[in-house]
Design an enzyme around this catalytic site. Structure first.
Site, mmCIF file in Angstrom:
data_model
loop_
_atom_site.group_PDB
_atom_site.id
_atom_site.type_symbol
_atom_site.label_atom_id
_atom_site.label_comp_id
_atom_site.label_asym_id
_atom_site.label_seq_id
_atom_site.Cartn_x
_atom_site.Cartn_y
_atom_site.Cartn_z
ATOM 1 N N CYS A 72 -14.290 4.585 -7.864
ATOM 2 C CA CYS A 72 -14.894 5.850 -7.431
ATOM 3 C C CYS A 72 -14.340 6.344 -6.103
ATOM 4 C CB CYS A 72 -16.409 5.713 -7.353
ATOM 5 S SG CYS A 72 -17.030 4.512 -6.149
ATOM 6 N N HIS A 78 -21.746 4.398 -4.640
ATOM 7 C CA HIS A 78 -20.908 5.276 -5.445
ATOM 8 C C HIS A 78 -20.606 6.568 -4.700
ATOM 9 C CE1 HIS A 78 -18.991 6.286 -9.218
ATOM 10 N NE2 HIS A 78 -19.615 7.448 -9.257
ATOM 11 N N HIS A 115 -16.111 12.361 -11.126
ATOM 12 C CA HIS A 115 -16.007 11.037 -10.507
ATOM 13 C C HIS A 115 -15.400 10.007 -11.453
ATOM 14 C CE1 HIS A 115 -20.129 9.507 -12.236
ATOM 15 N NE2 HIS A 115 -19.699 10.529 -12.940
#
Length: 403
Positions: free
Chosen positions: A321, A366, A378
């Site tokens: 990520c 994240h 993402h």
């Protein structure tokens, strides 16, 4: 633009990775966006209440250390036993601001005195003294690096439940790779992996005596061993007058530098290749173009469907990520850290209502790029790879803007 500062005392963040001509990274005083109440960081405040404001996020140990250092002349510092109790209970002697936006912290208990900082709504401070003045009751608080007086009517004291709600319990990774497991056992499956220095929001500590805490991560709610994390309590705290001035100046300079870097990177890409570039799979990708958040989204969206790889940063071969966000912005000449928690300190903070395409959206464990229309772009996980999700699929910790 209002934002808040993040300071983490349980670990030292490694230097940010500079991917190209400009590096937007942070130290202990860097800016990061906040929420109208830190309970959103712990997952109990709806994201629709998310607002950006100036302030800071410090561990309670920091607040106590600051208050102890300055409190030698206060009533509380004279009572050592009270300080011990406070250290054992991170919510003792905490006052929570209850104001529309912010209240000034003043040098002395008088509305006529100079202000030394701002205490924003639902921010916290450690109370050390109560003073009866001609215009009412004042309390002396230490909040972040600011010590001064606020009218007692603007803060709530002695409410431990409110203090807990306004705090965030944090598990910071102290090992090279942390396993987040589906159950509180080393025999259970691994849900997610996090690198050294990243942090997660703790949502349940009832099993801490057995060596586990429950956290929230991109893969869902799971468990981490307390052997491999440092646990701390964070509150949103005040921003000093000097710090606010320095932050605003830095934000303007960084914004200008980032835009210039993006324009330079775009010009360079056009001059080196007028068409497109191909990956090993044969798929063609357009070069970055422009210096806006929408340009970032347009570039990054080309890689949807490509694989997720933990620790990776290749937009075509595999990325995680933070590697995805880092690599997309690197194409525009902007260097970002390869860390989801560190990205909460890049650029400058904006509110949920101000969110625009290209903004970096940070969660517990994240990070992704806002693509507009309530959508997040993402590198999600190994199952989905680079994809789109609802931006509110989990609680937002910070929203950062580069351009």
């Amino acid at each position: 633009m209002n934002s808040k500062f993040t300071k983490t005392v349980s670990y030292t963040l490694a230097a940010c990775v500079v991917a190209s001509s400009i590096s937007l990274c942070s130290d202990a005083a860097s800016a990061t966006s906040g929420v109208s109440a830190l309970s959103s960081a712990t997952g109990v405040l709806e994201t629709t209440n998310f607002t950006a404001f100036a302030g800071a996020q410090l561990s309670v140990n920091d607040m106590l250390a600051n208050a102890t250092a300055i409190g030698a002349e206060t009533q509380l510092a004279e009572n050592e036993s009270e300080w011990v109790a406070t250290a054992e209970n991170p919510y003792a002697n905490i006052a929570i601001a209850q104001v529309d936006n912010y209240v000034y912290i003043r040098e002395s208990p008088s509305a006529d005195s100079e202000y030394v900082g701002k205490l924003y709504n639902k921010s916290a401070g450690t109370v050390s003294e109560t003073v009866e003045a001609e215009d009412g009751t004042w309390v002396c608080i230490t909040s972040g690096d600011v010590t001064g007086y606020v009218k007692s009517e603007f803060v709530v004291q002695g409410n431990e439940e409110l203090a807990k709600e306004m705090s965030r319990r944090v598990a910071t990774v102290n090992t090279q790779t942390l396993y987040v497991r589906s159950e509180a056992s080393t025999d259970s499956s691994v849900m997610d992996l996090l690198p050294l220095g990243d942090d997660l929001t703790i949502i349940d500590e009832s099993m801490e005596d057995s060596g586990w805490v429950k956290v929230t991560c991109d893969a869902g709610d799971g468990y981490v061993s307390t052997d491999y994390v440092n646990i701390s309590t964070e509150f949103t705290v005040a921003e000093s007058k000097a710090h606010e001035e320095a932050r605003i100046a830095k934000e303007e300079a960084d914004k200008k530098a980032a835009k210039e870097a993006a324009e330079k990177a775009t010009a360079s890409a056009k001059s080196s290749s007028s068409s497109s570039k191909s990956s090993s799979s044969g798929k063609s990708y357009s070069a970055p173009s422009g210096s806006s958040g929408s340009s970032v989204v347009n570039y990054g969206s080309q890689f949807v469907g490509n694989p997720y790889v933990y620790g990776g940063s290749s937009l075509t071969g595999g990325t995680d990520c933070s590697g995805f966000v880092m690599s997309v912005y690197s194409a525009f000449g902007v260097g970002l850290p390869h860390s989801s928690s560190a990205m909460r300190s890049v650029g400058y903070g904006v509110s949920y209502d101000e969110m625009q395409p290209g903004d970096i959206v940070c969660y517990s464990g994240h990070v992704g790029i806002y693509a507009g229309n309530g959508t997040l772009l993402h590198a999600s996980n190994a199952r989905t790879g680079i994809t789109y999700s609802d931006v509110n699929y989990k609680h937002i910790l910070a929203i950062r803007r580069i351009f």
